[in-house]
Design a protein around this motif. Sequence first.
Motif, PDB file in Angstrom:
ATOM      1  N   ARG A  17      -1.920 -15.004  52.892  1.00 41.66           N
ATOM      2  CA  ARG A  17      -2.715 -14.614  54.174  1.00 41.66           C
ATOM      3  C   ARG A  17      -2.451 -13.120  54.202  1.00 41.66           C
ATOM      4  NH1 ARG A  17       0.040 -18.421  58.697  1.00 41.66           N
ATOM      5  NH2 ARG A  17      -1.656 -20.106  58.426  1.00 41.66           N
ATOM      6  N   ARG A  18      -1.273 -12.352  53.482  1.00 45.18           N
ATOM      7  CA  ARG A  18      -1.296 -10.940  53.872  1.00 45.18           C
ATOM      8  C   ARG A  18      -1.966 -10.326  52.683  1.00 45.18           C
ATOM      9  NH1 ARG A  18       4.050  -9.681  52.453  1.00 45.18           N
ATOM     10  NH2 ARG A  18       4.826 -11.710  52.203  1.00 45.18           N
ATOM     11  N   TYR A  19      -2.192 -11.056  51.587  1.00 48.50           N
ATOM     12  CA  TYR A  19      -3.035 -10.365  50.605  1.00 48.50           C
ATOM     13  C   TYR A  19      -3.817 -11.429  50.098  1.00 48.50           C
ATOM     14  CZ  TYR A  19       1.435  -7.552  50.258  1.00 48.50           C
ATOM     15  OH  TYR A  19       2.208  -6.735  50.703  1.00 48.50           O
ATOM     16  N   PRO A  20      -5.290 -11.272  50.657  1.00 49.68           N
ATOM     17  CA  PRO A  20      -6.075 -12.390  50.596  1.00 49.68           C
ATOM     18  C   PRO A  20      -6.755 -12.399  49.012  1.00 49.68           C
ATOM     19  CG  PRO A  20      -6.528 -11.215  52.544  1.00 49.68           C
ATOM     20  CD  PRO A  20      -5.565 -10.498  51.950  1.00 49.68           C
ATOM     21  N   THR A  21      -6.626 -11.125  48.453  1.00 51.90           N
ATOM     22  CA  THR A  21      -7.183 -10.860  47.184  1.00 51.90           C
ATOM     23  C   THR A  21      -6.050 -11.386  46.020  1.00 51.90           C
ATOM     24  OG1 THR A  21      -6.298  -8.521  47.073  1.00 51.90           O
ATOM     25  CG2 THR A  21      -8.705  -8.874  47.812  1.00 51.90           C
ATOM     26  N   LEU A  22      -5.130 -11.801  46.382  1.00 52.46           N
ATOM     27  CA  LEU A  22      -4.092 -12.163  45.437  1.00 52.46           C
ATOM     28  C   LEU A  22      -4.650 -13.581  44.875  1.00 52.46           C
ATOM     29  CD1 LEU A  22      -1.438 -11.535  44.269  1.00 52.46           C
ATOM     30  CD2 LEU A  22      -0.287 -12.608  46.001  1.00 52.46           C
ATOM     31  N   LYS A  23      -5.209 -14.470  45.377  1.00 50.71           N
ATOM     32  CA  LYS A  23      -5.680 -15.512  45.061  1.00 50.71           C
ATOM     33  C   LYS A  23      -6.578 -15.572  43.893  1.00 50.71           C
ATOM     34  CE  LYS A  23      -8.569 -16.214  48.925  1.00 50.71           C
ATOM     35  NZ  LYS A  23      -8.632 -16.967  50.322  1.00 50.71           N
ATOM     36  N   TYR A  24      -7.491 -14.256  43.626  1.00 54.63           N
ATOM     37  CA  TYR A  24      -8.214 -14.253  42.747  1.00 54.63           C
ATOM     38  C   TYR A  24      -7.701 -14.060  41.251  1.00 54.63           C
ATOM     39  CZ  TYR A  24     -11.837 -13.949  46.589  1.00 54.63           C
ATOM     40  OH  TYR A  24     -12.580 -14.165  47.548  1.00 54.63           O
ATOM     41  N   ASP A  25      -6.530 -13.608  41.383  1.00 53.23           N
ATOM     42  CA  ASP A  25      -5.665 -13.149  39.928  1.00 53.23           C
ATOM     43  C   ASP A  25      -4.857 -14.266  39.807  1.00 53.23           C
ATOM     44  OD1 ASP A  25      -6.844 -10.481  40.250  1.00 53.23           O
ATOM     45  OD2 ASP A  25      -5.373  -9.905  41.358  1.00 53.23           O
ATOM     46  N   LEU A  26      -4.877 -15.701  40.277  1.00 52.94           N
ATOM     47  CA  LEU A  26      -4.102 -16.806  39.757  1.00 52.94           C
ATOM     48  C   LEU A  26      -4.346 -17.301  38.215  1.00 52.94           C
ATOM     49  CD1 LEU A  26      -3.932 -18.762  43.177  1.00 52.94           C
ATOM     50  CD2 LEU A  26      -2.038 -17.535  42.145  1.00 52.94           C
ATOM     51  N   VAL A  27      -3.336 -17.536  37.735  1.00 53.73           N
ATOM     52  CA  VAL A  27      -3.342 -17.916  36.429  1.00 53.73           C
ATOM     53  C   VAL A  27      -3.217 -19.499  36.523  1.00 53.73           C
ATOM     54  CG1 VAL A  27      -2.623 -18.099  34.051  1.00 53.73           C
ATOM     55  CG2 VAL A  27      -2.242 -16.266  35.396  1.00 53.73           C
ATOM     56  N   TRP A  28      -4.288 -20.484  36.595  1.00 57.34           N
ATOM     57  CA  TRP A  28      -4.407 -21.795  37.127  1.00 57.34           C
ATOM     58  C   TRP A  28      -3.675 -22.733  36.060  1.00 57.34           C
ATOM     59  CZ3 TRP A  28      -5.847 -23.364  41.915  1.00 57.34           C
ATOM     60  CH2 TRP A  28      -6.412 -22.782  42.475  1.00 57.34           C
ATOM     61  N   SER A  29      -3.369 -22.308  34.753  1.00 58.45           N
ATOM     62  CA  SER A  29      -2.798 -23.009  33.792  1.00 58.45           C
ATOM     63  C   SER A  29      -1.235 -23.090  34.170  1.00 58.45           C
ATOM     64  CB  SER A  29      -2.828 -22.448  32.252  1.00 58.45           C
ATOM     65  OG  SER A  29      -2.240 -21.088  32.322  1.00 58.45           O
ATOM     66  N   ILE A  30      -0.740 -22.115  34.916  1.00 57.60           N
ATOM     67  CA  ILE A  30       0.596 -21.962  35.383  1.00 57.60           C
ATOM     68  C   ILE A  30       0.779 -22.532  36.835  1.00 57.60           C
ATOM     69  CG2 ILE A  30       2.707 -20.613  35.833  1.00 57.60           C
ATOM     70  CD1 ILE A  30       1.883 -18.791  33.430  1.00 57.60           C
ATOM     71  N   PHE A  31       0.010 -22.009  37.590  1.00 54.89           N
ATOM     72  CA  PHE A  31      -0.117 -22.232  39.021  1.00 54.89           C
ATOM     73  C   PHE A  31      -0.498 -23.775  39.147  1.00 54.89           C
ATOM     74  CE2 PHE A  31      -2.303 -22.808  43.130  1.00 54.89           C
ATOM     75  CZ  PHE A  31      -1.205 -22.103  43.924  1.00 54.89           C
ATOM     76  N   GLY A  32      -1.254 -24.282  38.355  1.00 51.18           N
ATOM     77  CA  GLY A  32      -1.681 -25.759  38.499  1.00 51.18           C
ATOM     78  C   GLY A  32      -0.626 -26.638  38.083  1.00 51.18           C
ATOM     79  N   LEU A  33       0.284 -26.265  37.178  1.00 48.72           N
ATOM     80  CA  LEU A  33       1.451 -27.034  36.803  1.00 48.72           C
ATOM     81  C   LEU A  33       2.428 -27.327  38.148  1.00 48.72           C
ATOM     82  CD1 LEU A  33       2.229 -26.097  33.314  1.00 48.72           C
ATOM     83  CD2 LEU A  33       1.143 -28.398  34.045  1.00 48.72           C
ATOM     84  N   ARG A  34       2.499 -26.178  38.720  1.00 48.44           N
ATOM     85  CA  ARG A  34       3.623 -26.108  40.018  1.00 48.44           C
ATOM     86  C   ARG A  34       2.960 -27.111  41.022  1.00 48.44           C
ATOM     87  NH1 ARG A  34       5.001 -23.880  36.328  1.00 48.44           N
ATOM     88  NH2 ARG A  34       5.933 -22.002  36.013  1.00 48.44           N
ATOM     89  N   MET A  35       1.509 -26.828  41.206  1.00 46.51           N
ATOM     90  CA  MET A  35       0.794 -27.703  42.491  1.00 46.51           C
ATOM     91  C   MET A  35       1.036 -29.361  42.037  1.00 46.51           C
ATOM     92  SD  MET A  35       0.076 -25.525  44.412  1.00 46.51           S
ATOM     93  CE  MET A  35       1.469 -24.749  43.641  1.00 46.51           C
ATOM     94  N   GLN A  36       0.660 -29.601  40.747  1.00 47.44           N
ATOM     95  CA  GLN A  36       0.910 -30.981  40.308  1.00 47.44           C
ATOM     96  C   GLN A  36       2.149 -31.515  40.577  1.00 47.44           C
ATOM     97  OE1 GLN A  36      -0.825 -30.664  36.394  1.00 47.44           O
ATOM     98  NE2 GLN A  36      -2.550 -31.697  36.814  1.00 47.44           N
ATOM     99  N   SER A  37       3.188 -30.841  40.112  1.00 47.81           N
ATOM    100  CA  SER A  37       4.572 -31.358  40.503  1.00 47.81           C
ATOM    101  C   SER A  37       4.949 -31.422  41.915  1.00 47.81           C
ATOM    102  CB  SER A  37       5.691 -30.424  39.658  1.00 47.81           C
ATOM    103  OG  SER A  37       5.455 -29.043  40.496  1.00 47.81           O
ATOM    104  N   MET A  38       4.587 -30.603  42.585  1.00 49.32           N
ATOM    105  CA  MET A  38       4.633 -30.755  44.209  1.00 49.32           C
ATOM    106  C   MET A  38       3.771 -31.913  44.637  1.00 49.32           C
ATOM    107  SD  MET A  38       5.076 -26.904  45.527  1.00 49.32           S
ATOM    108  CE  MET A  38       5.588 -27.798  47.274  1.00 49.32           C
TER     109      MET A  38
END
Length: 1463
Positions: free
Chosen positions: A266-287
């Motif tokens: 929310r504080r940095y809306p442009t941050l989501k454009y720089d996500l590395v989905w190979s790493i971020f996706g693993l965290r999301m799947q585990s949750m």
Amino acid sequence: MLSASATPTQKSFASPSQSQPQPQTQPSANPINTNASNVSVHSRPSFDRERDALQPPTAGNGVRNMAASAVTFAPRASSLNPSPMPGSFSSDLRSQMNISRAGSRADMFALEKLDEDEDSIHEQTLSHLREALSREMKIKEGSENMLEALNAKKAKQTKEQRQRVEAELNSSNVRIKDLRQKITAAQRTRAAPTTPTRTRTDTTLQTSNALRSPPSASRSGAGSDFDEPTESPTFVLAEILQALEVDGMTPDYYVSRANSLVDLFRRYPTLKYDLVWSIFGLRMQSMLLSESREVVAAGYRMIRYAISDITSLRNIRALNTDYLVTWSLIKDRKSDVEREQALKFVRAFLDVKDGVREISRAVVRTIAAVAEEHEERLRSICIETLAEILVRDPRLLIASGGLAPLHEALADGSYKASESLTTAFLYLLDAPQRRKYLRAGYELEVLFTAFTDDLSSNEAILKQSSKAIASALKTWSGLMSLSMFNFRAIRSMIHSMVINTGPIRETVLDLLYSLFRIKSPAWATSFLAGRRLTTYGRVSNLKPTMSRMSQNDFDDDGGEQNFTEHFTALLLAIFIKAGMVPALLKLTQDNENSTMKRKSTLLIGEILKLSSRILPPSWSGQLQLLPELFSAATRLKDENHFSATGVVYQISSVSKTLYRSTPTAYTPSVIPSNNNMDLGILDEHPKSNTSANFDDATFRQLLIDSAVLSSSNYSKWNWDIILRLIEGPLTSGKRLEEAIKASKFVKRIMSFYRPFKYKFSEIKSSRNTQKYVRVGCSLMHTLLQSPEGIKYLSDNKLLRQIAECLAQCDPTSGLTAQYPMFSRDRLTETLCGGYFPMLGVLSGGAKGNQMMDRWRIFNMMYRIVDLKQRPDLIKLMLANFDYSLQGHPRVLLSKALTAGTKDIRIDATNALRKYATRPRMNAQGQEPGDSKWAIQLLVTQLYDPEVEVCATAVKILEKACNAKTNLEYIVECRPALDHLGEIGAPLLLRFLSTSIGYHYLDGLDYISNEMDDWFLGRNDSYVGVIEASLARSFLNDQQQQQDSDHTNRISVFDDELLQEMEADSHVPPHFYRELTRTQEGCKLLSDKGHFDEFAATIRDHGMQSEDPEMIVKVKGCLWAVGNVGSMELGAPFLESSDVVEQIIRIAQNHEVMSLRGTAFFVLGLISRSIHGLEIMSEHGWDANTNVMGHSLGFCIPSDLSRLFSLKPWRHAPVTTIELPATQKTETKGALPAMPSRPRSESLIRAIREEEGGAESEEIRRVELDADPTNQRVLELVIDLVNMVLYRRSRSELMQIKSSGKAKGFGQVGLFRRVLGLLECHHYRLADRSMIVGLFERRVLRGVVFDEDEDGDEGGGRRDYEDDEEEEENDREYRRRGEERRMGARGMNSGRRGRGVLVIRWIWGDGGLVGRLMAEPGSWEGVGVLSFLSPLSFFQDISNDGSVSCPAERKGCKCGSSLLFHTV
């Protein structure tokens, strides 16, 4: 003396002197000292919280032995873990760590005051902070090591110890963060001591591009000396993701981290454009695969805030979230928090452009299953989601079976927002490309189910359905659809009104009032209650109840077109055609319910009056005769003769009363005049009664009947008689003097209105108490009519006390009061605001202004306006004063126009509306014609610095331009509107209507530029403006109807709000309409040839329905032709082409319903001119005219079947819809196409016997799976759709599950096939939950991580020889999935076999150093391996992506291999 283990409370009782709070010292001038003294003051969530709550040591009591105090917690820590396991961290070790930590805090707080210079103080402070940071980093490292060790043990035995370590780790992270900020502040202060310390936000923005430090800096020991300025968003993101890697923590741990990540997005809306989905996706799947509902909900929320564009949606779907969402939505109500977040996650797809293309069919089917459950809490949001999908992609919704829940919600009326749901269907019905997915005569007719069902008597459901029907009938697509099959739906509703009784009949009557925009008169409530019409007194003096929006100010051509009235005329004709009037006549003869009888009688009177005003004579002439009623009244031998005769009398009385109570609003024709005098102004001031000359006896009897002389209690007075006396006999000076001297009548009434008598001023403000304000205004007006009244009023205390009340609000007067009479609360809740209308009456006369000036009322008002502290009081003054005379009121208004706040200037500008648009009448009934002063002030307001003020002035001046004299004077003022841009464009357009204005604009080179602009683009954009204006007018009308039904309170600002609404609801001006008002404009239009271009576009592309852009262009051309044809000077343009015939063709035969509506309104515009009306008459269209023969523009066809000629269209069945692959979840291994289910063995045998035992390809049994058990499971799942075989199939499935023989319930392949069946077929929510519940949960993990068993064609796992081997392989299977999910973590599985190798690349002294992180004890004799570069290590990696055990060189025979990951 107390021991070291004593609690702080015991010490406080033992040493009262020490427990006394120390006096607060002044804050240090050096901010670094202050920061240093506040180190480690955050509360800790662990068991160490009490120790942190202690205050820092002071000079009075010395430094406290924190180590000794920490010993107190050793027994508590021992009790938390009574039986430590071998190899675990014991409580003694925890106590030692506490002692060490306590010592570190003692060192932090041991900052003595030094007499050195400032530089030495900075250096010492930095050294202390760095030492504290180093200790905290070591504590964090120890906590992380402890967590790793605890994760290798059983969760139940180490649960409490894990919670404590987790709390300690959290506290360390907070302290490290705080210390880094303080070090940064100290360094910045040392570099620039005169510069204030920046906030964290500023520093974060400056260092957002800083390099991210290695996440294992604490472990490697490299992070003790580095000084990071401030954490960048990327660094915080990495820290949160690393924290989410930790396994086995409590749900609150993961939820808090997820919330932190959401706040970061929310504080940095442009941050989501720089996500590395190979790493971020693993965290999301585990949750999302967690056992905790709260963790899964946090995962959905976290991934929802990570959505940025269509690419992110594809990345998210690549994580197999379709299976997870489907699994979450079918859970029970205990998981509502998870289901709600899953639904919000799906709805987030709709906020992305083309995001609906990434919503799968399986998800939509699951949402539809939830929407079918009436008791489901999420049903409403699911219905809303389905409606949005229906608008954006109808093919997806219909192919997924989502249309049935929407139909059911419309039919039963249980959905509260039925109007919005109806709008979705209306959008599809508009165009033939979308209409084909719906069935003709079925989709909207379900709305009438509540009225045609005899058992339906729920009033709430009826009202919901009536609102939906009203919204449908006010749109062209809904009106055309409901008029199909000879108005079948409308006829059924009218018949149900006659047949049914009770709430159905009452609801239909209310619906008719709403559709025809009928506002009941003020006496309607009393009439419905049973009172006779003759008891209402002088109804000719009743204030008209019609809205001011219907009291048009006519210009030379009859004013602007009222499209809402035009549409109402069409609606009225439809209902008359459907048999509404005979049905209402039947209700009037019903003697069972007198209220309904009177209500239907009143409605008939309103309809007859409305039809005579807006319908052509061919429609209204026959209707006025009421042939059915008079034929029944003339049958004298019939018993119904008396009832019909009474109805005739009632209708006649109602009609007479309606015409007398609203003389100007409902006159069939209004003669336009040059002075534009508003006849309704006669009712705004009380008029002298014609029966003012009473004899003495009658006058005295009225005084007695008023009860004023007999009682001082105002509630016992007869206010109707009082008003009659004030407006009648007391207007005579003789009668007034008699009432003053010979009785207490006037004295008691004046005493009632005196503020400090607290009678009138304490009455609560409501609709019923407004009569006191009206009587007070009449009293002021009457007293000003005679010298006796003026003398009495000047000597009375009323004005003096009102002036004193104003002085209480004037800070410069010196008068104050604890509860001022004109306070905000009193003005809102009581009738104190009624004094300002009385002052307004006084300001309308010279004598009244003199009396107000005598008591310095105007002086106090000047100061109140200057101070601007009471905008509500200023608004009351401006709204109620009379500015018709030159004097203080105009000066006060001018002051507010220029010196007030923005809101006050807007209110003051609105106060000029009635003086600029409607010339006032003086006391002698003559028109002064003095509106120039108001126009001058409005022109001055065009240069106000606030755009809102300028826009308000433009709207008023535009309305004033309806009068030719006003328009010419405005042009003479030569206002400059270039700085207003689009806001001033409507006013400039009105200048074109006169030759003076045309030449003025032509000199500015405005006309040619504006004409080219309209021809090239503005003509098309006008379509959106006029359609939005029409939609707003219908919405405002419906909102006013609802407000009048539910509001019983009158505000003193109602008149101004109505005026603002009047200004906003008018039709936007059109350039070509204004251009055609003059001969010069017509010549320019002819020379340019624009009209011929518009006619050619209508002729060539008018019937096209495929291209949306061309449809908009055709609409723009239609509006241009209609506005030109509405002017009398535009007749030659209509004669030169056959464009009217083309427009009639579009209105009667076009496939797009909204384009038909546009053509209908354009034909109404054309019918306003005499020549246009003649052309329309030749083609079977007619309109009503006034007594002068001028058309009102309400044109409708003589034969409605020609306009409502929509034919049933060909419906596209679901089987013909083919969805793209992106909207399918299960695409590989799809089942063969089957009509219903595989043929049974008995059916196959019967077919074989008939064909002589021949086995053909057609009768061969469909093989769904090689495994017979799996084959049977799939067949039973298919049979669940068949309601005949439902119970047997469900029970057999449960038997297979309970027997434990079906290994397929643990197979990924079978689970995918079942999900394919759930995606392609309709199953109830309970059945979906039961089917998915048959499978083991680890199967979902295998599907999410794309894990399928090798070497098993049927998708199942091999049979196991014994239970021990099966359990071992299950553990191996789970471990493999765990490795893939958490491969990026710095841990391995801890088991022999196949592990995980993690290489951490760290910048060291020798360059990039790779460190092999392995858990202690996994490989004996293997420590930390270092590589000088990644290339030297990758040379030893085999082709399959693994590396052998590093201990093979030392004789290790384990044969282990490691998967490698680099961080």
